[in-house]
Scaffold this motif. Structure first.
Motif, short mmCIF file in Angstrom:
data_model
loop_
_atom_site.label_atom_id
_atom_site.label_comp_id
_atom_site.label_asym_id
_atom_site.label_seq_id
_atom_site.Cartn_x
_atom_site.Cartn_y
_atom_site.Cartn_z
N GLU A 13 27.66 36.98 45.82
CA GLU A 13 28.22 37.40 47.10
C GLU A 13 29.64 37.92 46.91
OE1 GLU A 13 27.91 33.82 49.36
OE2 GLU A 13 29.60 32.87 48.36
N LEU A 14 30.08 38.75 47.84
CA LEU A 14 31.46 39.23 47.84
C LEU A 14 32.29 38.27 48.68
CD1 LEU A 14 30.74 42.99 48.66
CD2 LEU A 14 31.27 42.03 46.42
N VAL A 15 33.42 37.85 48.17
CA VAL A 15 34.32 36.96 48.92
C VAL A 15 35.61 37.74 49.17
CG1 VAL A 15 35.56 34.78 48.94
CG2 VAL A 15 33.32 34.92 47.82
N VAL A 16 35.96 37.86 50.45
CA VAL A 16 37.13 38.66 50.85
C VAL A 16 38.04 37.80 51.71
CG1 VAL A 16 37.90 40.75 52.05
CG2 VAL A 16 35.72 40.75 50.82
N GLU A 17 39.30 37.77 51.37
CA GLU A 17 40.33 37.08 52.18
C GLU A 17 41.02 38.16 53.00
OE1 GLU A 17 42.16 33.76 53.61
OE2 GLU A 17 40.70 33.70 51.97
N PHE A 40 29.96 48.67 56.90
CA PHE A 40 30.87 47.60 57.27
C PHE A 40 32.03 47.67 56.29
CE2 PHE A 40 32.14 43.10 56.43
CZ PHE A 40 32.86 42.93 57.61
N ALA A 41 33.23 47.84 56.81
CA ALA A 41 34.42 47.97 55.97
C ALA A 41 35.46 46.96 56.41
CB ALA A 41 34.97 49.38 56.06
N VAL A 42 36.10 46.34 55.44
CA VAL A 42 37.16 45.37 55.71
C VAL A 42 38.22 45.49 54.62
CG1 VAL A 42 36.01 43.48 54.51
CG2 VAL A 42 37.62 42.96 56.33
N THR A 43 39.47 45.28 55.01
CA THR A 43 40.58 45.33 54.05
C THR A 43 41.06 43.91 53.78
OG1 THR A 43 41.25 47.48 54.94
CG2 THR A 43 42.88 46.30 53.64
N ASP A 44 41.23 43.59 52.49
CA ASP A 44 41.67 42.24 52.15
C ASP A 44 43.18 42.11 52.27
OD1 ASP A 44 42.79 43.29 49.83
OD2 ASP A 44 41.44 42.25 48.46
N LYS A 46 45.40 41.92 50.08
CA LYS A 46 46.15 42.70 49.10
C LYS A 46 46.04 44.20 49.33
CE LYS A 46 45.79 39.21 45.51
NZ LYS A 46 45.34 38.89 44.16
N GLY A 47 45.38 44.59 50.42
CA GLY A 47 45.27 46.01 50.76
C GLY A 47 44.06 46.72 50.18
N ARG A 48 43.21 46.00 49.47
CA ARG A 48 41.99 46.60 48.92
C ARG A 48 40.94 46.67 50.01
NH1 ARG A 48 42.08 42.58 43.88
NH2 ARG A 48 42.05 41.23 45.69
N ARG A 49 40.17 47.74 50.00
CA ARG A 49 39.14 47.95 51.03
C ARG A 49 37.76 47.74 50.43
NH1 ARG A 49 39.29 49.05 56.20
NH2 ARG A 49 37.90 50.58 57.12
N VAL A 50 36.94 46.94 51.12
CA VAL A 50 35.57 46.69 50.72
C VAL A 50 34.67 47.39 51.73
CG1 VAL A 50 33.80 44.91 50.38
CG2 VAL A 50 36.17 44.47 49.71
#
Length: 76
Positions: A13-17, A40-44, A46-50
């Motif tokens: 799984e991908l884990v995003v804070e 579905f897009a979310v930014t963590d 640290k500014g990285r986008r998933v």
């Protein structure tokens, strides 16, 4: 806020804070699902986008809003 994203045919799984609230994450998911071939897009934090195509989403687990202490919590 920690979210876990299960992707179909992927064993891990991908884990995003993220700094988003549970309500904001849920709204992003609903918006992505309402669009044909959406993502579905979310930014963590640290500014990285998933970015995950909604057709590949297995699940999204939204964590609790409370912050966890860092380090050892005991006192001497």
């Amino acid at each position: 806020m920690e979210i876990k994203i299960g992707v179909r045919s992927v064993h891990r799984e991908l884990v995003v804070e993220t700094d988003l609230t549970a309500e904001q994450i849920e709204e992003e998911i609903r918006s992505a699902l309402s669009v044909e071939r959406g993502v579905f897009a979310v930014t963590d934090v640290k500014g990285r986008r998933v970015v995950v195509p909604v057709a590949s989403l297995g699940y999204v687990e939204i964590g609790e809003d409370e912050t966890r202490p860092v380090g050892f919590g005991g006192t001497l």
